[in-house]
Every structure is written in structure tokens, then in C-alpha cells.
Design a protein around this motif. Sequence first.
Motif, PDB file in Angstrom:
ATOM      1  N   ALA A 263     -30.600  29.492  11.709  1.00 39.07           N
ATOM      2  CA  ALA A 263     -30.757  30.628  10.795  1.00 39.07           C
ATOM      3  C   ALA A 263     -30.971  31.921  11.576  1.00 39.07           C
ATOM      4  O   ALA A 263     -30.385  32.963  11.250  1.00 39.07           O
ATOM      5  CB  ALA A 263     -31.918  30.386   9.836  1.00 39.07           C
ATOM      6  N   LEU A 264     -31.777  31.863  12.613  1.00 45.88           N
ATOM      7  CA  LEU A 264     -32.023  33.047  13.443  1.00 45.88           C
ATOM      8  C   LEU A 264     -30.745  33.519  14.115  1.00 45.88           C
ATOM      9  O   LEU A 264     -30.450  34.719  14.161  1.00 45.88           O
ATOM     10  CB  LEU A 264     -33.093  32.725  14.483  1.00 45.88           C
ATOM     11  CG  LEU A 264     -33.663  33.879  15.278  1.00 45.88           C
ATOM     12  CD1 LEU A 264     -34.279  34.922  14.363  1.00 45.88           C
ATOM     13  CD2 LEU A 264     -34.697  33.363  16.258  1.00 45.88           C
ATOM     14  N   THR A 265     -29.951  32.571  14.598  1.00 39.20           N
ATOM     15  CA  THR A 265     -28.664  32.896  15.211  1.00 39.20           C
ATOM     16  C   THR A 265     -27.762  33.602  14.208  1.00 39.20           C
ATOM     17  O   THR A 265     -27.132  34.624  14.516  1.00 39.20           O
ATOM     18  CB  THR A 265     -27.983  31.608  15.728  1.00 39.20           C
ATOM     19  OG1 THR A 265     -28.811  31.032  16.735  1.00 39.20           O
ATOM     20  CG2 THR A 265     -26.612  31.892  16.290  1.00 39.20           C
ATOM     21  N   MET A 266     -27.689  33.034  12.997  1.00 39.41           N
ATOM     22  CA  MET A 266     -26.840  33.628  11.965  1.00 39.41           C
ATOM     23  C   MET A 266     -27.326  35.020  11.580  1.00 39.41           C
ATOM     24  O   MET A 266     -26.524  35.949  11.465  1.00 39.41           O
ATOM     25  CB  MET A 266     -26.787  32.721  10.728  1.00 39.41           C
ATOM     26  CG  MET A 266     -25.940  31.485  10.939  1.00 39.41           C
ATOM     27  SD  MET A 266     -25.726  30.521   9.435  1.00 39.41           S
ATOM     28  CE  MET A 266     -27.073  29.380   9.596  1.00 39.41           C
ATOM     29  N   GLN A 267     -28.620  35.168  11.381  1.00 40.72           N
ATOM     30  CA  GLN A 267     -29.167  36.462  10.971  1.00 40.72           C
ATOM     31  C   GLN A 267     -28.892  37.533  12.007  1.00 40.72           C
ATOM     32  O   GLN A 267     -28.633  38.688  11.659  1.00 40.72           O
ATOM     33  CB  GLN A 267     -30.670  36.340  10.705  1.00 40.72           C
ATOM     34  CG  GLN A 267     -30.972  35.548   9.445  1.00 40.72           C
ATOM     35  CD  GLN A 267     -32.439  35.191   9.311  1.00 40.72           C
ATOM     36  OE1 GLN A 267     -33.151  35.026  10.294  1.00 40.72           O
ATOM     37  NE2 GLN A 267     -32.879  35.050   8.070  1.00 40.72           N
ATOM     38  N   THR A 268     -28.933  37.174  13.276  1.00 38.99           N
ATOM     39  CA  THR A 268     -28.638  38.130  14.342  1.00 38.99           C
ATOM     40  C   THR A 268     -27.199  38.624  14.225  1.00 38.99           C
ATOM     41  O   THR A 268     -26.928  39.828  14.324  1.00 38.99           O
ATOM     42  CB  THR A 268     -28.891  37.491  15.718  1.00 38.99           C
ATOM     43  OG1 THR A 268     -30.258  37.085  15.792  1.00 38.99           O
ATOM     44  CG2 THR A 268     -28.579  38.454  16.844  1.00 38.99           C
TER      45      THR A 268
ATOM     46  N   GLY B 143     -21.209  34.780  12.462  1.00 35.50           N
ATOM     47  CA  GLY B 143     -22.537  34.190  12.278  1.00 35.50           C
ATOM     48  C   GLY B 143     -22.465  32.826  11.619  1.00 35.50           C
ATOM     49  O   GLY B 143     -23.172  31.896  12.014  1.00 35.50           O
ATOM     50  N   LEU B 144     -21.591  32.696  10.625  1.00 40.97           N
ATOM     51  CA  LEU B 144     -21.425  31.402   9.962  1.00 40.97           C
ATOM     52  C   LEU B 144     -20.857  30.366  10.915  1.00 40.97           C
ATOM     53  O   LEU B 144     -21.336  29.230  10.977  1.00 40.97           O
ATOM     54  CB  LEU B 144     -20.532  31.540   8.728  1.00 40.97           C
ATOM     55  CG  LEU B 144     -21.174  32.240   7.534  1.00 40.97           C
ATOM     56  CD1 LEU B 144     -20.131  32.551   6.471  1.00 40.97           C
ATOM     57  CD2 LEU B 144     -22.293  31.382   6.954  1.00 40.97           C
ATOM     58  N   VAL B 145     -19.834  30.755  11.679  1.00 44.27           N
ATOM     59  CA  VAL B 145     -19.219  29.819  12.628  1.00 44.27           C
ATOM     60  C   VAL B 145     -20.256  29.341  13.638  1.00 44.27           C
ATOM     61  O   VAL B 145     -20.432  28.135  13.854  1.00 44.27           O
ATOM     62  CB  VAL B 145     -18.011  30.471  13.337  1.00 44.27           C
ATOM     63  CG1 VAL B 145     -17.569  29.641  14.538  1.00 44.27           C
ATOM     64  CG2 VAL B 145     -16.867  30.667  12.366  1.00 44.27           C
TER      65      VAL B 145
ATOM     66  N   GLY C  28     -23.135  42.921  11.424  1.00 45.44           N
ATOM     67  CA  GLY C  28     -21.972  43.009  10.547  1.00 45.44           C
ATOM     68  C   GLY C  28     -20.953  41.900  10.734  1.00 45.44           C
ATOM     69  O   GLY C  28     -19.858  41.969  10.195  1.00 45.44           O
ATOM     70  N   ASP C  29     -21.302  40.867  11.494  1.00 43.14           N
ATOM     71  CA  ASP C  29     -20.375  39.773  11.760  1.00 43.14           C
ATOM     72  C   ASP C  29     -20.729  38.554  10.910  1.00 43.14           C
ATOM     73  O   ASP C  29     -21.323  37.591  11.402  1.00 43.14           O
ATOM     74  CB  ASP C  29     -20.391  39.426  13.254  1.00 43.14           C
ATOM     75  CG  ASP C  29     -19.321  38.422  13.638  1.00 43.14           C
ATOM     76  OD1 ASP C  29     -18.475  38.076  12.784  1.00 43.14           O
ATOM     77  OD2 ASP C  29     -19.334  37.986  14.803  1.00 43.14           O
TER      78      ASP C  29
ATOM     79  N   HIS D  39     -10.267  30.110   8.475  1.00 40.81           N
ATOM     80  CA  HIS D  39      -9.873  28.983   9.325  1.00 40.81           C
ATOM     81  C   HIS D  39     -10.976  28.647  10.327  1.00 40.81           C
ATOM     82  O   HIS D  39     -11.299  27.471  10.542  1.00 40.81           O
ATOM     83  CB  HIS D  39      -8.557  29.296  10.044  1.00 40.81           C
ATOM     84  CG  HIS D  39      -8.140  28.238  11.006  1.00 40.81           C
ATOM     85  ND1 HIS D  39      -7.593  27.040  10.605  1.00 40.81           N
ATOM     86  CD2 HIS D  39      -8.230  28.188  12.355  1.00 40.81           C
ATOM     87  CE1 HIS D  39      -7.355  26.303  11.675  1.00 40.81           C
ATOM     88  NE2 HIS D  39      -7.718  26.977  12.739  1.00 40.81           N
ATOM     89  N   ASP D  40     -11.560  29.668  10.938  1.00 41.37           N
ATOM     90  CA  ASP D  40     -12.627  29.447  11.919  1.00 41.37           C
ATOM     91  C   ASP D  40     -13.852  28.805  11.275  1.00 41.37           C
ATOM     92  O   ASP D  40     -14.474  27.903  11.855  1.00 41.37           O
ATOM     93  CB  ASP D  40     -13.028  30.764  12.590  1.00 41.37           C
ATOM     94  CG  ASP D  40     -11.943  31.311  13.512  1.00 41.37           C
ATOM     95  OD1 ASP D  40     -11.010  30.551  13.876  1.00 41.37           O
ATOM     96  OD2 ASP D  40     -12.031  32.508  13.865  1.00 41.37           O
TER      97      ASP D  40
END
Length: 133
Positions: A91-96, A106-108, A101-102, A13-14
Motif C-alpha cells: 500500500a505504501l508503495t502504491m501511495q507513493t 502504482g497498481l502494477v 500521478g502514476d 495490459h501492464d
Amino acid sequence: MPAGDAFTPDQLHDIERAVRNAEEASGLHFSVYVGGADSETRPFAIELLNELDDPDSSVLVYVDPAGRRLEIVTGSLARRQLSDSSAGLAALTMQTSFATGDLAGGLVTGVQQLGAHAHQPPLLHANNEPHKL
């Protein structure tokens, strides 16, 4: 979004809400694909983008958690609104987040960031008629 069974219903949902919000903010179409690639990741992500209903106005976020791969690909019109540097920051935000393990978080966050960077400011004057004082 394939690999939906990797997420809880709340996480799905998120992610879906982040996609809707990014689309509303930018006027672009956003898609998220989580799963393995049949080939090299970049060509596979481009192939997925080209299979969308409106690939020119689309942004695809491809994540292969097992292969530790992330690709953000944009159609020709979407590329005009979303720069490579903005996509790189997302992309950097997501990779972090992925590193901790989130995956869902990361996708949101990444999709929200992409939508915000691709935001089109509203037109102040939608018609060409001169204003009378």
C-alpha cells in the motif's frame, strides 16, 4: 477492472499482466477495482471481495483516485499467505506512485509486490514415499 477507460490500452495490459503474475506466484486470485465507492470505502471493498468467484482465496485492491482512498482486502485463506505488514508495504508503495500521478504504475508495482509477498515456496517432496538410496 472497472474504470478501464481511465487507462491506456498499454497500461491496462501492464496491470492485467501484473495480476496474472501475482496469481501464478501465489496461487491466489487478484482483482483490481478503480472507481468511487457507494458507501464507506472499507465496507465497499469487502463487499466487492465477497462478490468475487472465490472470495476466500482472493486479494482485492480497491482504489478511489478522486477520494484518495486505497484498500487492500483479503479473503480468509489469502490472509494466511499475505500478512497485514506485507499488504501495508505494498500500500505504501502504491501511495507513493499515486502521489506522483502514476496510478497505473502504482497498481502494477503494488500488485507485483503483493504476489511476491504471498508467494508459496514449491514443495520439495510432493509425495510421501521414502526415497531409496
